[in-house]
Scaffold this active site. Structure first.
Site, PDB file in Angstrom:
ATOM      1  N   HIS A 230       0.852  -1.187   0.000  1.00  0.00           N
ATOM      2  CA  HIS A 230       0.000   0.000   0.000  1.00  0.00           C
ATOM      3  C   HIS A 230       0.892   1.243   0.000  1.00  0.00           C
ATOM      4  CE1 HIS A 230      -4.076  -1.697   1.638  1.00  0.00           C
ATOM      5  NE2 HIS A 230      -3.596  -2.404   0.641  1.00  0.00           N
TER       6      HIS A 230
ATOM      7  N   CYS B 210      -6.354   1.970   5.748  1.00  0.00           N
ATOM      8  CA  CYS B 210      -7.000   0.723   6.156  1.00  0.00           C
ATOM      9  C   CYS B 210      -6.434   0.282   7.513  1.00  0.00           C
ATOM     10  CB  CYS B 210      -6.759  -0.367   5.112  1.00  0.00           C
ATOM     11  SG  CYS B 210      -5.060  -0.999   5.101  1.00  0.00           S
TER      12      CYS B 210
ATOM     13  N   GLU C 291       0.921   3.925   1.817  1.00  0.00           N
ATOM     14  CA  GLU C 291       1.418   4.353   3.132  1.00  0.00           C
ATOM     15  C   GLU C 291       2.592   3.486   3.586  1.00  0.00           C
ATOM     16  OE1 GLU C 291      -1.675   3.538   2.219  1.00  0.00           O
ATOM     17  OE2 GLU C 291      -3.150   4.249   3.663  1.00  0.00           O
TER      18      GLU C 291
END
Lengths: 169, 169
Positions: free
Chosen positions: B59, B89, B61
């Site tokens: 992801h 998430c 991040e």
């Protein structure tokens, strides 16, 4: 009989996770280990290496999951099981969910940061598009003891270092 | 005046995260981008690359956080801010907590998987050893539009492919 064989097999995989945790301890890392199993085969292994690589994402589970994805050439780990010595934290629980892992087996509970049973029940949230079967306490005493021994040794080292400094002063 | 400058600066960092998201879109990935800022400097960038690398941990991040850790040679990102186009998430929220990131700025909400405001409030849990200041909606419309456009284009492609198959049959 089949049930017993299944139980023995699960313990065997958890022992591999414990071996991984020992590898972490040898590097002076908090001893946590994980393996990912697919179709009876270990396709991912990992042990905590946060300090060695100074990377906050280097938890045992994350490394085992990344290895499993590479093995399957897929981010979908739908038919995979994860064995880990300690209850996963929020980050690792999220990775387990994102990867749609089928079964999680973990050893010791983590009352301070565990996100599967202790602080949250993230793997059993019907609002999410995936839920994970969880079995806790698999070789739990052994997994927990390994962590207690590690932290006790650290406290001893610190005490000794403190004493040495006081003698010097 | 100072307040306005601060607001403009925050938007500038978010625009960099949006640029990252565009990079993801170019690779046919869901367009999500992130940057980590430390002491006024961008020390980590990332865009979603889950499909390209078939790794569930890739992801935006996570990649930005890993890059920031490498830059600082430290897993502790205590004085760092994270800018991300979409609400993180569970996995990414866990990484933000583990890294002790100070401030999170995100653009669009994620009602299905967001763990900061939508499904959980993971970054504001007093039982954990760290909490994160959160500001949502920074360039939120732009961040959200980018995602809507992406999914709309996918639906169009699918529809066209379906039509083509029907004509063939």
């Amino acid at each position: 009989m089949e049930k017993m064989e299944e139980e023995n097999l699960k313990k065997e995989y958890m022992r591999m996770a414990i071996e991984e945790a020992h590898q972490a301890a040898l590097l002076d890392e908090v001893p946590i280990g994980a393996v990912v199993v697919h179709d009876g085969k270990v396709i991912g292994r990992g042990h905590n290496m946060r300090e060695r690589f100074q990377d906050v994402t280097y938890h045992a589970e994350m490394l085992a999951i990344t290895e499993a994805c590479a093995y399957l050439h897929s981010w979908r780990l739908e038919d995979c099981d994860l064995y880990v010595t300690l209850e996963p934290c929020i980050m690792c629980s999220g990775a387990i969910l994102n990867g749609r892992i089928k079964n999680l087996y973990y050893g010791a509970k983590d009352p301070k940061a565990g996100a599967v049973d202790s602080l949250y029940h993230l793997l059993n949230d019907s609002r999410l598009n995936h839920q994970v079967n969880v079995e806790s306490g698999l070789l739990g005493a052994e997994c927990g003891q390994m962590l207690s021994d590690f932290f006790q040794a650290i406290r001893k080292q610190r005490k000794a270092a403190h004493k040495k400094r006081r003698v010097k002063d």
